[in-house]
Design an enzyme around this catalytic site. Structure first.
Site, PDB file in Angstrom:
ATOM      1  N   ASN A 210      54.204  16.275  51.737  1.00  0.00           N
ATOM      2  CA  ASN A 210      54.482  16.404  50.302  1.00  0.00           C
ATOM      3  C   ASN A 210      55.394  17.611  50.093  1.00  0.00           C
ATOM      4  O   ASN A 210      54.971  18.761  50.254  1.00  0.00           O
ATOM      5  CB  ASN A 210      53.152  16.581  49.545  1.00  0.00           C
ATOM      6  CG  ASN A 210      53.335  16.683  48.044  1.00  0.00           C
ATOM      7  OD1 ASN A 210      54.252  17.329  47.559  1.00  0.00           O
ATOM      8  ND2 ASN A 210      52.436  16.063  47.306  1.00  0.00           N
TER       9      ASN A 210
ATOM     10  N   SER B  47      51.172  18.492  55.878  1.00  0.00           N
ATOM     11  CA  SER B  47      51.551  17.707  54.706  1.00  0.00           C
ATOM     12  C   SER B  47      52.993  17.239  54.837  1.00  0.00           C
ATOM     13  O   SER B  47      53.807  17.880  55.504  1.00  0.00           O
ATOM     14  CB  SER B  47      51.400  18.555  53.438  1.00  0.00           C
ATOM     15  OG  SER B  47      51.808  17.814  52.299  1.00  0.00           O
TER      16      SER B  47
ATOM     17  N   ASP C 141      43.712  20.271  50.863  1.00  0.00           N
ATOM     18  CA  ASP C 141      43.348  19.069  50.108  1.00  0.00           C
ATOM     19  C   ASP C 141      43.021  19.534  48.699  1.00  0.00           C
ATOM     20  O   ASP C 141      42.187  20.434  48.513  1.00  0.00           O
ATOM     21  CB  ASP C 141      42.152  18.341  50.724  1.00  0.00           C
ATOM     22  CG  ASP C 141      42.056  16.920  50.174  1.00  0.00           C
ATOM     23  OD1 ASP C 141      43.023  16.154  50.340  1.00  0.00           O
ATOM     24  OD2 ASP C 141      41.027  16.584  49.560  1.00  0.00           O
TER      25      ASP C 141
END
Length: 200
Positions: free
Chosen positions: A9, A7, A70
Site C-alpha cells: 500500500n 505492505s 495492521d
C-alpha cells in the site's frame, strides 16, 4: 541495515517512511521490492494477530527484519465494524470509495452522538528468528456523512479528529503524521529501534 515494511500500500509505506525518516539510518524497503513474495492470508480476529501473521511470515520468507502494520477504523455503535476488515468492508477487492460509501450508509441510521470511532494501528517487528516486539496506537474522533478533503486514504475523508475540526483528509501530511494512530504506534516502537541500532 534493511527493514522491510510488509505492505504494498503506497499510502501506508509513504506514511511510515515519512514518520521515521531522518530518525534512524535504516533502509526501509517494502514488499514492492519483492514482487515474487506472496503475503499470507490475514486470518486474525484482531489487528494484533494480523500484524503478527504478516511480520513473522515475511521475516521468515525474506530472511530480513520486517515491520508489519495492521490498521483500521472501529465504530463501537456498528458492532466495531469495519474493524479488521476495514480494507475489505465492501468486498474483497473494494476501493476506498466503495468502503466509505458502505460506511456512510451504516452511519446514516445512527444518531449523531453515536457516530464516533477510533483508528487502531497494530505494529509487529520481527526478525527471521521470530517476533521481537508488538505495539498498538489509537486515535479517536467522530464520523461525518460527507467526504471532506483530498489528502490521506481509506476512511480519512470521513474521520473528524477531535480538537482539530478537520478530517484526516483535510489535514496536511506533516500534521497528520504527528497525531495519527500510526504515529502513536511507531513512537512506542522507538526503544526496539534503539536496541537494534546498538546491536548493529
Amino acid at each position: 541495515m534493511e527493514i522491510v515494511i510488509a505492505s504494498r500500500n503506497l499510502h501506508k509505506i509513504r506514511e511510515i517512511r515519512a514518520i521515521l525518516k531522518g530518525q534512524y539510518p535504516f533502509d526501509f524497503l517494502s514488499l514492492l521490492d519483492f514482487p515474487d513474495y506472496e503475503p499470507p492470508e490475514e486470518t486474525g480476529a484482531t489487528f494484533e494477530e494480523n500484524a503478527f501473521i504478516k511480520a513473522t511470515h515475511a521475516a521468515d520468507a525474506l530472511k530480513r527484519w520486517v515491520l508489519a502494520d495492521d490498521s483500521g477504523l472501529v465504530v463501537p455503535a456498528l458492532n466495531d465494524d469495519p474493524g479488521v476488515r476495514s480494507a475489505r468492508y465492501a468486498g474483497e477487492n473494494a476501493t476506498d470509495k466503495e468502503n466509505r460509501t458502505k460506511l456512510i450508509k451504516a452511519l446514516d441510521g445512527l444518531e449523531e452522538s453515536k457516530r464516533i470511532g477510533y483508528y487502531v494501528c497494530a505494529i509487529a517487528l520481527s526478525s527471521p528468528d521470530g517476533i521481537q516486539t508488538q505495539v498498538k496506537g489509537m486515535c479517536e474522533g467522530s464520523l461525518i456523512l460527507t467526504s471532506r478533503g483530498s489528502q490521506g486514504f481509506g476512511y480519512d475523508p470521513l474521520f473528524l479528529k477531535y480538537d482539530y475540526n478537520k478530517t484526516f483528509a483535510e489535514l496536511d501530511e506533516e500534521t497528520k503524521n504527528k497525531i495519527s494512530h500510526r504515529r502513536k504506534a511507531l513512537d512506542k516502537l522507538m526503544p526496539a529501534f534503539e536496541a537494534l541500532l546498538q546491536k548493529h
